[in-house]
Enzyme design. Structure first.
Site, PDB file in Angstrom:
ATOM      1  N   GLN A  54     -12.581   3.471  -0.991  1.00 57.95           N
ATOM      2  CA  GLN A  54     -13.068   2.636  -2.092  1.00 57.95           C
ATOM      3  C   GLN A  54     -12.745   3.288  -3.434  1.00 57.95           C
ATOM      4  O   GLN A  54     -13.172   4.404  -3.703  1.00 57.95           O
ATOM      5  CB  GLN A  54     -14.579   2.449  -1.945  1.00 57.95           C
ATOM      6  CG  GLN A  54     -15.312   1.935  -3.181  1.00 57.95           C
ATOM      7  CD  GLN A  54     -14.941   0.519  -3.535  1.00 57.95           C
ATOM      8  OE1 GLN A  54     -14.054   0.306  -4.357  1.00 57.95           O
ATOM      9  NE2 GLN A  54     -15.611  -0.434  -2.933  1.00 57.95           N
ATOM     10  N   ARG A  56     -13.738   2.290  -6.395  1.00 62.41           N
ATOM     11  CA  ARG A  56     -14.880   2.262  -7.312  1.00 62.41           C
ATOM     12  C   ARG A  56     -15.862   3.358  -6.926  1.00 62.41           C
ATOM     13  O   ARG A  56     -16.259   3.472  -5.773  1.00 62.41           O
ATOM     14  CB  ARG A  56     -15.575   0.903  -7.251  1.00 62.41           C
ATOM     15  CG  ARG A  56     -16.865   0.856  -8.086  1.00 62.41           C
ATOM     16  CD  ARG A  56     -17.512  -0.506  -8.024  1.00 62.41           C
ATOM     17  NE  ARG A  56     -16.735  -1.499  -8.723  1.00 62.41           N
ATOM     18  CZ  ARG A  56     -16.662  -1.625 -10.039  1.00 62.41           C
ATOM     19  NH1 ARG A  56     -17.312  -0.779 -10.809  1.00 62.41           N
ATOM     20  NH2 ARG A  56     -15.934  -2.557 -10.585  1.00 62.41           N
ATOM     21  N   GLY A  75     -27.432 -17.002  -0.641  1.00 54.88           N
ATOM     22  CA  GLY A  75     -26.691 -16.410   0.457  1.00 54.88           C
ATOM     23  C   GLY A  75     -25.435 -15.725  -0.049  1.00 54.88           C
ATOM     24  O   GLY A  75     -25.126 -15.743  -1.238  1.00 54.88           O
ATOM     25  N   GLY A  95     -15.759  -5.563  -0.827  1.00 60.01           N
ATOM     26  CA  GLY A  95     -17.051  -6.248  -0.855  1.00 60.01           C
ATOM     27  C   GLY A  95     -18.240  -5.308  -0.773  1.00 60.01           C
ATOM     28  O   GLY A  95     -19.310  -5.698  -0.287  1.00 60.01           O
ATOM     29  N   GLU A  96     -18.065  -4.071  -1.268  1.00 61.32           N
ATOM     30  CA  GLU A  96     -19.165  -3.104  -1.127  1.00 61.32           C
ATOM     31  C   GLU A  96     -20.393  -3.505  -1.922  1.00 61.32           C
ATOM     32  O   GLU A  96     -21.517  -3.237  -1.509  1.00 61.32           O
ATOM     33  CB  GLU A  96     -18.715  -1.699  -1.549  1.00 61.32           C
ATOM     34  CG  GLU A  96     -19.778  -0.648  -1.266  1.00 61.32           C
ATOM     35  CD  GLU A  96     -19.252   0.779  -1.262  1.00 61.32           C
ATOM     36  OE1 GLU A  96     -20.082   1.701  -1.348  1.00 61.32           O
ATOM     37  OE2 GLU A  96     -18.027   0.961  -1.187  1.00 61.32           O
ATOM     38  N   GLU A 129      -6.580  -4.710  -3.846  1.00 59.77           N
ATOM     39  CA  GLU A 129      -7.564  -5.768  -4.106  1.00 59.77           C
ATOM     40  C   GLU A 129      -8.497  -5.380  -5.255  1.00 59.77           C
ATOM     41  O   GLU A 129      -8.814  -6.192  -6.117  1.00 59.77           O
ATOM     42  CB  GLU A 129      -8.382  -6.060  -2.849  1.00 59.77           C
ATOM     43  CG  GLU A 129      -9.440  -7.131  -3.069  1.00 59.77           C
ATOM     44  CD  GLU A 129     -10.023  -7.669  -1.778  1.00 59.77           C
ATOM     45  OE1 GLU A 129     -11.115  -8.253  -1.833  1.00 59.77           O
ATOM     46  OE2 GLU A 129      -9.377  -7.526  -0.723  1.00 59.77           O
TER      47      GLU A 129
END
Length: 302
Positions: A54, A56, A75, A95-96, A129
């Protein structure tokens, strides 16, 4: 609404398929792989590990809480992406923030796309991404570019093709990594823009970079002001590291006297910063509204 329910039910059905040891899927050619890869599947959160690739490194706790509040109401709208590690074991690709927010809420499952990728492919997917995201700071982007170059063995030209950015843009980001770590931290914390960083990187000596960085913060210099200061530095038209020493020599008498008198009068430690032409700023600290009101009354007499 019927379509959404059907899709969710399909995700749960595929989830059950993945938990069956007899249907373990490890490659794209395995049986039932076509039913899994590319589909949205409800995965157990405790079966997903975070991505060591990751890019970030800063996650704002308040922003995670806000996202959790949104997920509680609506959701997880956009599924995360994971890669399969082993039987019923997965690793985040992207999508962390959604993963962290879901765990904060105590959810048991999360919708996910499953990919089958090796370490290098996972690193490249995660970095590319994330580089496309709008909320990465310049240093995070620069570090991601450098990792793609070092670990995927990409040239700047190939990297330019992969991420859809001009080679000159990539080069400008990479140059930011030549800044002193203190300045890089300042950029990550939002005290400096990329424009400031691009100007500062033209100063080779780290101590002189920091000296001008402090001046940018103290005087709230614009990017154009910073570029002019860098030009003056190279032309030897302005004081550099010796700025503080010059101030002390030329303004020491009245500044020292003024600090003492103001400190005694206000009963707080007053700070005065002055330039060599006797211009400057006075900083008066306060620790509470009561202290502020007391100081204000002493200054204004009201």
């Amino acid at each position: 609404m019927a379509k959404a329910t059907k899709k969710q039910a399909l995700g749960r059905g595929l989830s059950a398929l993945l938990k069956d040891p007899e249907n373990d899927i490890n490659t794209a050619t395995d049986k039932n792989a076509d039913k899994v890869v590319g589909n949205i599947i409800e995965l157990d959160l405790d079966k997903i590990e975070v991505n060591p690739f990751q890019p970030r490194s800063n996650f704002n706790d308040e922003a995670i809480k806000e996202l959790a509040a949104s997920i509680r109401e609506l959701g997880v709208i956009q599924p995360i992406t994971v890669r399969k590690l082993g039987f019923n074991e997965y690793q985040l690709v992207s999508g962390e923030r959604r993963y962290r927010a879901s765990k904060l809420l105590g959810l048991e499952t999360i919708p996910a796309y499953i990919r089958i990728a090796n370490d290098q492919e996972s690193l490249e997917m995660a970095l590319v991404e994330n580089i496309q995201r709008q909320d990465l700071d310049p240093i995070e982007i620069a570090l991601s570019y450098q990792r793609l170059i070092d670990e995927i063995n990409l040239t700047q030209e190939k990297l330019s093709e992969r991420v859809g950015k001009k080679r000159s843009t990539i080069a400008n980001y990479l140059r930011l990594l030549k800044l002193d770590p203190i300045i890089q931290t300042g950029m990550r914390d939002g005290f400096l823009s990329m424009g400031h960083g691009r100007a500062l990187v033209n100063i080779d000596k780290k101590q002189d970079q920091i000296s001008l960085y402090e001046k940018i913060i103290f005087d709230n210099l614009s990017v154009r002001d910073t570029e002019s200061a860098v030009k003056a530095y190279h032309a030897d038209e302005a004081p550099k590291v010796e700025v503080t020493k010059t101030i002390k020599k030329e303004a020491s008498v009245f500044v020292r006297k003024g600090i003492k008198e103001l400190t005694d009068a206000l009963s707080v430690k007053v700070d005065i910063k002055s330039t060599d032409n006797a211009r400057g700023k006075i900083t008066i600290p306060f620790k509470s509204q009561e202290e502020f009101d007391r100081i204000k009354k002493l200054i204004t007499g009201a």
